[in-house]
Scaffold this motif. Structure first.
Motif, PDB file in Angstrom:
ATOM      1  N   GLU A  40       1.424  -1.012   0.399  1.00  0.00           N
ATOM      2  CA  GLU A  40      -0.144  -0.106   0.108  1.00  0.00           C
ATOM      3  C   GLU A  40       0.768   1.375  -0.416  1.00  0.00           C
ATOM      4  OE1 GLU A  40      -2.582  -0.711   3.076  1.00  0.00           O
ATOM      5  OE2 GLU A  40      -3.406  -1.985   2.940  1.00  0.00           O
ATOM      6  N   ASP A  90       0.508   7.084  -1.464  1.00  0.00           N
ATOM      7  CA  ASP A  90      -0.126   7.690  -2.418  1.00  0.00           C
ATOM      8  C   ASP A  90      -1.795   7.339  -2.538  1.00  0.00           C
ATOM      9  OD1 ASP A  90      -0.232   5.722  -4.390  1.00  0.00           O
ATOM     10  OD2 ASP A  90      -0.087   6.867  -6.004  1.00  0.00           O
ATOM     11  N   GLY A  91      -1.820   5.974  -1.926  1.00  0.00           N
ATOM     12  CA  GLY A  91      -3.262   5.724  -1.593  1.00  0.00           C
ATOM     13  C   GLY A  91      -3.744   4.354  -2.891  1.00  0.00           C
ATOM     14  N   THR A  92      -2.483   4.371  -3.683  1.00  0.00           N
ATOM     15  CA  THR A  92      -2.831   3.203  -4.340  1.00  0.00           C
ATOM     16  C   THR A  92      -1.922   1.718  -2.913  1.00  0.00           C
ATOM     17  OG1 THR A  92      -0.847   3.972  -5.325  1.00  0.00           O
ATOM     18  CG2 THR A  92      -2.888   4.527  -6.293  1.00  0.00           C
TER      19      THR A  92
END
Length: 95
Positions: free
Chosen positions: A18, A21-23
């Motif tokens: 993870e 940047d949240g991806t």
């Protein structure tokens, strides 16, 4: 710089990262082994890949995964290969 916020070894052959940047990116051992950036797999002078992807079994697994400093991972693969240092930047670019 985008960094891992969480690294999870999901199985003996799958890893999830993870990112800050949240991806999330999932990797498998064979894919990572075929992308190894070490001098034994990539010619240091030309940048040409010397590893034959066909020589890497699809059922390859991780023996051990370790963090290198604050910037990379090192994978110990079931085929005995363990010299590649995979920077977080390199792993993110593979995503």
């Amino acid at each position: 710089m985008i960094e891992p916020s969480r690294i999870v070894e999901e199985s003996d052959s799958e890893l999830a990262i993870e990112w800050s940047d949240g991806t999330e990116t999932k990797y498998n051992a064979a894919e990572l082994r075929r992308a190894c950036p070490c001098a034994g797999c990539i010619d240091e002078w030309t940048g040409r890949k010397t590893l034959d992807d066909r020589s890497v079994s699809d059922d390859l697994s991780f023996k051990h995964i370790s963090i290198v400093g604050r910037y990379a991972l090192n994978f110990h693969f079931s085929d005995g290969h363990e010299t590649g240092i995979f920077s977080f930047n390199y792993l993110k670019k593979m995503a």
